[in-house]
Design a protein around this motif. Structure first.
Motif, PDB file in Angstrom:
ATOM      1  N   SER A   1       5.801 -10.432  -5.125  1.00 15.33           N
ATOM      2  CA  SER A   1       4.673 -10.816  -6.052  1.00 15.33           C
ATOM      3  C   SER A   1       4.550  -9.770  -7.655  1.00 15.33           C
ATOM      4  O   SER A   1       4.064 -10.371  -8.193  1.00 15.33           O
ATOM      5  N   HIS A   2       5.882  -9.067  -7.638  1.00 21.54           N
ATOM      6  CA  HIS A   2       5.859  -8.097  -8.766  1.00 21.54           C
ATOM      7  C   HIS A   2       7.202  -7.538  -8.795  1.00 21.54           C
ATOM      8  O   HIS A   2       7.526  -6.566  -7.857  1.00 21.54           O
ATOM      9  N   ILE A   3       8.007  -8.063  -9.652  1.00 19.21           N
ATOM     10  CA  ILE A   3       9.233  -7.160  -9.849  1.00 19.21           C
ATOM     11  C   ILE A   3       9.763  -7.495 -11.389  1.00 19.21           C
ATOM     12  O   ILE A   3       9.438  -8.564 -12.066  1.00 19.21           O
ATOM     13  N   HIS A   4      10.714  -6.778 -11.890  1.00 16.54           N
ATOM     14  CA  HIS A   4      11.326  -6.754 -13.211  1.00 16.54           C
ATOM     15  C   HIS A   4      12.839  -6.905 -13.319  1.00 16.54           C
ATOM     16  O   HIS A   4      13.679  -6.210 -12.993  1.00 16.54           O
ATOM     17  N   TYR A   5      13.153  -8.024 -13.730  1.00 19.87           N
ATOM     18  CA  TYR A   5      14.558  -8.408 -13.631  1.00 19.87           C
ATOM     19  C   TYR A   5      15.314  -7.633 -14.741  1.00 19.87           C
ATOM     20  O   TYR A   5      16.670  -7.386 -13.969  1.00 19.87           O
TER      21      TYR A   5
ATOM     22  N   GLY B   1      -0.339  -5.278 -11.090  1.00 19.81           N
ATOM     23  CA  GLY B   1       0.546  -4.626 -10.242  1.00 19.81           C
ATOM     24  C   GLY B   1      -0.396  -3.126 -10.257  1.00 19.81           C
ATOM     25  O   GLY B   1      -0.808  -2.628 -11.075  1.00 19.81           O
ATOM     26  N   HIS B   2      -0.284  -2.641  -8.842  1.00 21.46           N
ATOM     27  CA  HIS B   2      -0.472  -1.364  -8.455  1.00 21.46           C
ATOM     28  C   HIS B   2      -1.964  -1.078  -8.140  1.00 21.46           C
ATOM     29  O   HIS B   2      -2.424  -1.179  -6.879  1.00 21.46           O
ATOM     30  N   GLY B   3      -2.937  -1.152  -9.045  1.00 21.59           N
ATOM     31  CA  GLY B   3      -4.466  -0.860  -8.758  1.00 21.59           C
ATOM     32  C   GLY B   3      -4.625   0.204  -7.784  1.00 21.59           C
ATOM     33  O   GLY B   3      -5.600  -0.169  -6.800  1.00 21.59           O
TER      34      GLY B   3
ATOM     35  N   THR C   1       8.211  -5.460  -4.402  1.00 19.92           N
ATOM     36  CA  THR C   1       8.967  -4.362  -4.758  1.00 19.92           C
ATOM     37  C   THR C   1       8.646  -3.430  -5.886  1.00 19.92           C
ATOM     38  O   THR C   1       9.208  -2.516  -5.971  1.00 19.92           O
ATOM     39  N   ASP C   2       8.589  -4.139  -7.054  1.00 25.77           N
ATOM     40  CA  ASP C   2       8.490  -3.751  -8.405  1.00 25.77           C
ATOM     41  C   ASP C   2       9.663  -2.983  -8.823  1.00 25.77           C
ATOM     42  O   ASP C   2       9.769  -1.950  -9.371  1.00 25.77           O
ATOM     43  N   VAL C   3      10.967  -3.535  -8.353  1.00 30.56           N
ATOM     44  CA  VAL C   3      12.276  -2.974  -8.793  1.00 30.56           C
ATOM     45  C   VAL C   3      11.994  -3.102 -10.523  1.00 30.56           C
ATOM     46  O   VAL C   3      11.588  -4.081 -10.927  1.00 30.56           O
TER      47      VAL C   3
ATOM     48  N   THR D   1      -0.018  -8.276 -14.889  1.00 34.16           N
ATOM     49  CA  THR D   1       0.002  -6.976 -15.550  1.00 34.16           C
ATOM     50  C   THR D   1       0.004  -6.138 -14.967  1.00 34.16           C
ATOM     51  O   THR D   1       0.117  -6.125 -13.703  1.00 34.16           O
ATOM     52  N   HIS D   2      -0.108  -4.770 -15.381  1.00 34.86           N
ATOM     53  CA  HIS D   2      -0.352  -3.521 -14.683  1.00 34.86           C
ATOM     54  C   HIS D   2      -1.560  -3.015 -14.683  1.00 34.86           C
ATOM     55  O   HIS D   2      -2.090  -2.905 -15.723  1.00 34.86           O
ATOM     56  N   LEU D   3      -2.011  -2.202 -13.760  1.00 36.75           N
ATOM     57  CA  LEU D   3      -3.439  -1.845 -13.822  1.00 36.75           C
ATOM     58  C   LEU D   3      -3.446  -0.421 -12.762  1.00 36.75           C
ATOM     59  O   LEU D   3      -3.041  -0.388 -11.627  1.00 36.75           O
TER      60      LEU D   3
HETATM   61 ZN    ZN Z   1       5.892  -3.286 -12.585  1.00 35.42          ZN
END
Ligand code: ZN
Ligand code: GUN
Length: 442
Positions: A76-80, A270-272, A321-323, A231-233
């Motif tokens: 549900s959250h990754i950066h190519y 993302g994160h929280g 994963t948030d790679v 987005t990130h939080l």
């Molecule tokens: Zn991220």
């Protein structure tokens, strides 16, 4: 005999609901199961001997003895664009962005480079058994276009969008409220709900967007049905202190996004990690989700997600994963690290819950459970074949497991991409571990 129906025989596991390991509710497991696929969709699922007794020819199956079929993993959250900066040493979030991430993202202004990187990234997902992901691209619209082009060519269901970022990053990575609106509109019209592709508005995080740009995101979010927002939080304490300076009138970090209409059931934050009670309540009230990224939270020293608190409040929590802040593409590794993050807080992650999260749970959190997440008839047949004993140590450990839960726990704790034997997308084999994995050019 040629048939439009393909049959796959193995141990088969999927979830029909959030599992209750005590009663078995929500869990469907076939020690000897058959999955039938027709025209890329699940036709039926059943016990092999029962089906044989009813006249089904087991010889027609592709048989994977002792291997485990389950739905493809969802991330549900990754950066190519961060693939090549994975495992970069020594920093917490803000320095890590400046020193590693932003320079890496600059290369994606080159459409050819972005296209190659997108194809390689998607191959990495398939090698890890991940068939759907919610993906950040870069500020460059051509990098988003390249990503969707590659995903569409491979017929993968992806949620993605162009990063919106108009301050507090190097000049070469900035857009403006006006250019981001134009770029987003063009990308939405080109890609949103085209084939399997879905568009997510992607303001990177509040520090890198002006209030004017967040207002653009809110306007677009309200205008196009079915859009997502990512987005990130509240990932890092310095980041939160910075938010207080940049948005002095906001009640808290989440309120910045709330003021611009960015909360809702298709919003994934993302994160929280460091949230107030008010923020948790507001996430729950609006149906907004949190992406739990354990390998990233440990690697960047961000903190430990209190998942029990979020779930008790009714906040959807997905697993990601948030790679490249995260250190692995593997959802097996990610479940294992989530288990450890919760252990440190006196909480627990039952293996069945972990595998539920990586499949149906994430499908639900991303509002994709009408088409993905389990083997209900009619769903898109994205699935994986898992080798539960990919190493001598794994075979040793598996030989002394008795229950499905024990097998899954050993698999998640010791496993990684080497356990993914085959990955199927809409019923078509798209990766096999026996085949050459190729090399990465960047
Ligand atoms: Zn991220
Ligand atoms: N916050 C803003 N951008 C990023 C990013 O790229 N990775 C992570 N982990 N956090 C962020």
């Amino acid at each position: 005999r040629v048939s439009a129906i393909e049959a796959f025989r193995a141990n088969i596991l999927h979830f029909t609901d959030n599992p209750d390991p005590m009663t078995g509710a929500g869990i469907e497991y076939f020690e000897d199961g058959v999955l039938l696929v027709e025209q890329g969709r699940v036709k039926a699922l059943g016990d092999a001997q029962t089906m044989a007794a009813a006249g089904f020819d087991l010889q027609s199956c592709q048989h994977f003895p002792d291997q485990l079929i389950m739905p493809g993993f969802i991330d549900s959250h990754i950066h190519y664009p961060q693939t090549s900066v994975i495992a970069s040493y020594g920093e917490q979030l803000l320095d890590w962005l400046n020193n590693y991430t932003f320079p890496s993202e600059a290369r994606f202004s080159d459409a050819e480079f972005a296209a190659q990187a997108a194809r390689e990234f998607l191959q990495l997902l398939l090698q890890n058994g991940t068939t759907t992901a919610m993906v950040y691209t870069t500020v460059f619209a051509q990098s988003t276009d390249a990503f969707f082009t590659a995903a569409a060519q491979m017929n993968l269901r992806m949620i993605s969008g162009k990063v919106m970022m108009d301050r507090n990053a190097p000049d070469y990575l900035l857009d403006t409220p006006e250019s981001s609106e134009q770029d987003c509109r063009a990308l939405i019209e080109r890609w949103h709900q085209q084939g399997r592709q879905l568009y997510a508005l992607t303001p990177r995080f509040a520090p890198t967007s002006t209030p004017e740009q967040l207002a653009v995101a809110g306007k677009l979010y309200a205008q196009y049905p079915g859009l997502y927002l990512q987005t990130h939080l509240s990932e890092n304490l310095q980041e939160i202190a910075w938010i207080k300076q940049l948005y002095p009138n906001a009640r808290d970090y989440l309120d910045v996004y709330d003021q611009y209409g960015l909360l809702g059931p298709r919003s994934v934050f993302g994160h929280g990690i460091h949230l107030s009670d008010e923020e948790v309540a507001r996430l729950a009230q609006t149906g907004s989700g949190i992406a739990f990224c354990p390998t990233s939270n440990l690697f960047l020293g961000s903190g430990l997600l209190d998942m029990a608190r979020l779930e008790a409040a009714g906040v959807p929590v997905s697993l990601a994963t948030d790679v490249g802040g995260g250190t692995s593409f593997s959802q097996l590794r990610t479940i294992a690290e989530a288990y450890k993050v919760l252990q440190l807080q006196g909480q627990n992650l039952h293996p069945l819950k972990g595998f539920y999260m990586a499949t149906l749970g994430n499908a639900r959190a991303l509002q994709l459970d009408h088409c993905l997440g389990n083997f209900a008839p009619g769903k898109e047949a994205d699935f994986i074949v898992i080798n539960q004993g990919a190493t001598p140590l794994q075979r040793l450990r598996q030989s002394s497991t008795l229950t499905v839960a024990e097998k899954l726990f050993a698999l998640m704790t010791l496993g990684d991409e080497h356990n993914i034997a085959h990955t199927y997308v809409m019923g078509k084999k798209m990766f096999s571990r026996t085949a050459a994995e190729g090399s990465l050019s960047w």
